[in-house]
Design an enzyme around this catalytic site. Sequence first.
Site, short mmCIF file in Angstrom:
data_model
loop_
_atom_site.label_atom_id
_atom_site.label_comp_id
_atom_site.label_asym_id
_atom_site.label_seq_id
_atom_site.Cartn_x
_atom_site.Cartn_y
_atom_site.Cartn_z
N ASP A 183 -20.58 0.11 -7.77
CA ASP A 183 -20.77 1.16 -6.78
C ASP A 183 -21.14 2.47 -7.45
OD1 ASP A 183 -20.24 2.29 -4.00
OD2 ASP A 183 -18.77 3.42 -5.17
N ASP A 193 -6.38 -7.17 -3.88
CA ASP A 193 -5.79 -6.55 -2.70
C ASP A 193 -4.85 -7.53 -2.00
OD1 ASP A 193 -5.43 -5.44 0.01
OD2 ASP A 193 -6.90 -3.97 -0.68
N ASP A 233 0.83 -1.20 0.00
CA ASP A 233 0.00 0.00 0.00
C ASP A 233 0.86 1.25 0.00
OD1 ASP A 233 -2.27 -1.48 0.01
OD2 ASP A 233 -2.95 -0.87 2.00
N GLU A 236 -7.22 -3.33 -5.20
CA GLU A 236 -6.33 -2.68 -4.24
C GLU A 236 -6.88 -1.37 -3.70
OE1 GLU A 236 -3.86 -3.02 -2.36
OE2 GLU A 236 -2.74 -4.76 -3.05
N THR A 237 -6.81 -1.23 -2.40
CA THR A 237 -7.19 -0.01 -1.70
C THR A 237 -6.27 0.17 -0.51
OG1 THR A 237 -9.11 1.19 -0.81
CG2 THR A 237 -8.84 -1.08 -0.12
N ASP A 281 -23.79 -1.11 4.18
CA ASP A 281 -23.77 0.29 4.61
C ASP A 281 -25.09 0.66 5.28
OD1 ASP A 281 -25.10 -0.03 2.23
OD2 ASP A 281 -24.38 1.82 1.33
N GLU A 285 -25.67 -0.27 -8.22
CA GLU A 285 -26.16 0.59 -7.15
C GLU A 285 -26.61 1.86 -7.87
OE1 GLU A 285 -24.71 2.28 -2.84
OE2 GLU A 285 -23.37 2.52 -4.54
N ASN A 330 -5.27 -0.05 3.03
CA ASN A 330 -5.72 -0.67 4.26
C ASN A 330 -4.60 -1.32 5.07
OD1 ASN A 330 -5.21 -3.04 2.76
ND2 ASN A 330 -7.37 -3.31 2.24
#
Length: 773
Positions: free
Chosen positions: A404, A288, A158, A259-260, A527, A452, A262
């Site tokens: 999303d 990720d 990251d 990948e984000t 959420d 969404e 974290n």
Amino acid sequence: MTFNLIKAQSRFYIQCLLLCCSIVTSYSVSAAINQHQLGVTHQESNNTLTFRIYSSRATRMAVYLYANATGSHEIDHYALTKNSDDIWSVTLDKARLDGRLQGTVYYGYRAWGPNWPYHPSWQKGSNIGFIKDVDRYGNRFNPNKLLIDPYAKELSHDHLTPQWDSGNIYASGNRFRNLDSALKAPKGIVVAYSHQSTGVKPTGALKDDVIYEVHVRGLTKNDESIPANFRGTYQGAALKAGYLADLGITAVEFLPVQETQNDTNDVVASTEGDNYWGYMTLNYFAPDRRYAADKSPGGPTKEFKSMVKAFHDKGIKVFIDVVYNHTGEGGAWKQGDASTYNLYSWRGLDNPTYYSLTADRQHNWDNTGVGGNYNTLNPIAQNLIIDSLDYWQSEMGVDGFRFDLASVLGNSCEHGCFHFDKTLKNNALNRITDEFTERPALGGQGTDFIAESWAIGGNSYQVGGFPKGWSEWNGKYRDTIRKDQNQMGQESVSLGQLANFFTGSANLYQDDGRAPWNSVNFIVAHDGFTLKDLYSCNEKNNQHLWPLGPSDGGENSNHSWAQGWHNQAQEQRKAARNGFALLMLSAGTPMMTGGDEYLRSLKCNNNPYNLDSSANWLSYRWNTQQHHFNAFAKGMIAFRKGHSALRPAHFYSDKDNNANVMEQLRWFKSDGSVADIGYFNDANNHAIAYRIDSSEFSESTAAIYIAYNGWSDQVEFTLPWPGQGKSWYRVTDTANWNEGANSVNSPGNEEYIGGEYTQYGLAGRAVLVLIAK
């Protein structure tokens, strides 16, 4: 991601500087996986590596090679040449690189452009050639920032790590533009391409699916039945395939696995700075690395594919939640300041191509609340989306996608505005369904696409407004069921509205040629409240101490209720049974959230986006009541799967289509008479029943009868005709007297009730299910 998360994350991600990411790129990328031949390719015939990257506005591009991911300077760098398609490339002798780098090849890009043209005397960390951070065309080139290849297949680490938690080196602006990011920035890794199998893809129809939405880490991080080194990983998730199959799940939908940021989540036992859900994507191809037990180069890809195979071997589809509406680069550091932005990848390569900008090109146009819109109308930016989807589908084995804030994909302008237009043929929405094969209504080869269908502002709320080929999270179904269960006397919900949502939301999907299964029905999602908390909390409480919080943001209006009766806990469980039963009985595609099957609770925290803790990971230590609810959930899922009449491919008819003197579907009042328009529209009515002719769906069961009593007191229902020579048998009654391990009768063990005109006293706020045989 909904507005709850958007509001909560916007402040954190603008302040917390997401850094440039590393890349693991496979040796060979086939045309089927990468239509536009970007990234790194290996030519086996002459043992060369070719680096390709797109930029229409750069004036110079160079690839920098490293022996290590961090802490050392480059061993060499090479200028790239641009062709007529604005693709920059260079071909290198791989054998020579292997000799110099002694194994792994790490790399990154530096780019120059009109706002910072190249000068031969430029050195890392200098401002030689600099004109301004952003010019009037929106260019934000800065050669001091090492940039990620948008077509990377893995990231080495990251951008923020426990050893380096400052994002200053990735920022532009007067204070930061001359800081060179290379020593700390993640870098590309060239690894061998894998031909590993992901098993045989399930081909079931979406209408037959039961979707289980869950976080890949949260699924097993707290599971003592999983070996410790596999908990919270793809490998751990693979070991839960049998559990989900036993529950009756046919599609697992993972929160973002691309990948984000974290890696810093475990630094301290708090929510400070944590990004758990993962809706700030740093690369659209890389799985990720934090979720991999094997973090070696290529390890995350292999492990993800092994996980997919494990689910496929159990007949379970794998869906992933993808975020193509914005990226992890975020927005301006300070509102109104055009100079200081993060430069990780897209923004430093070709900002006006990859992002929708304001009319003056100085800022991002924002319908996401977390940094600005990805430029989904631009064909080059679209190419990246298409190639990414193709890669995850073709190479990684994924069966479907949940998009999303998908309304951003329908944007009909690039800069200075936002307008959703589903009829525009060249927007991302229509290009996706044009270039991929949607799974047929009755099943077969293809891909499931779920939107969404909202974002922020403009005409972005589009539940029911997406084009053919798309299914949608039906937020109107969620809200209507919640209001009717929890807010009688406060919210007006008619039986006509309920009837519409119970039977597939024809008012939303029938007029544009879509079907009931295009409605993805849900009561709760990641959420918001859990199923337990929806019926146990009058309002949110996001200010708990660790490990339950604190979390900011979150909706204030949740249509929730703590069921204020004399036996509150029992009433809460009954309300949850009602909600779950209605979900499984409704036409459409049901989606549940991980942990709903045992009534997990977050103690009224309705926005746990930053809660990477034991409280937010699923638990498999259940009390007696949780075991009972799990048995109920399994029973209702099994009942749905056992009755095709509950999973129609088309909207129900009110006609007798097989001449057996029974309409395919008929509505009844509690007294057994036929419900008419006046009854449906009278807000004072709260009891309704309907009968489905199961024989029209090739079932052995003659009919299904479902009664819903929304009143607080018992209502006597007069049962209708069950068919010639048939009687009614009880599958379940959600009333408190029936709570226990055997609350749903298995096939063949249904309880005899009687025939036509039999009176059945249904308790207040309860659901009854009968079959005729």
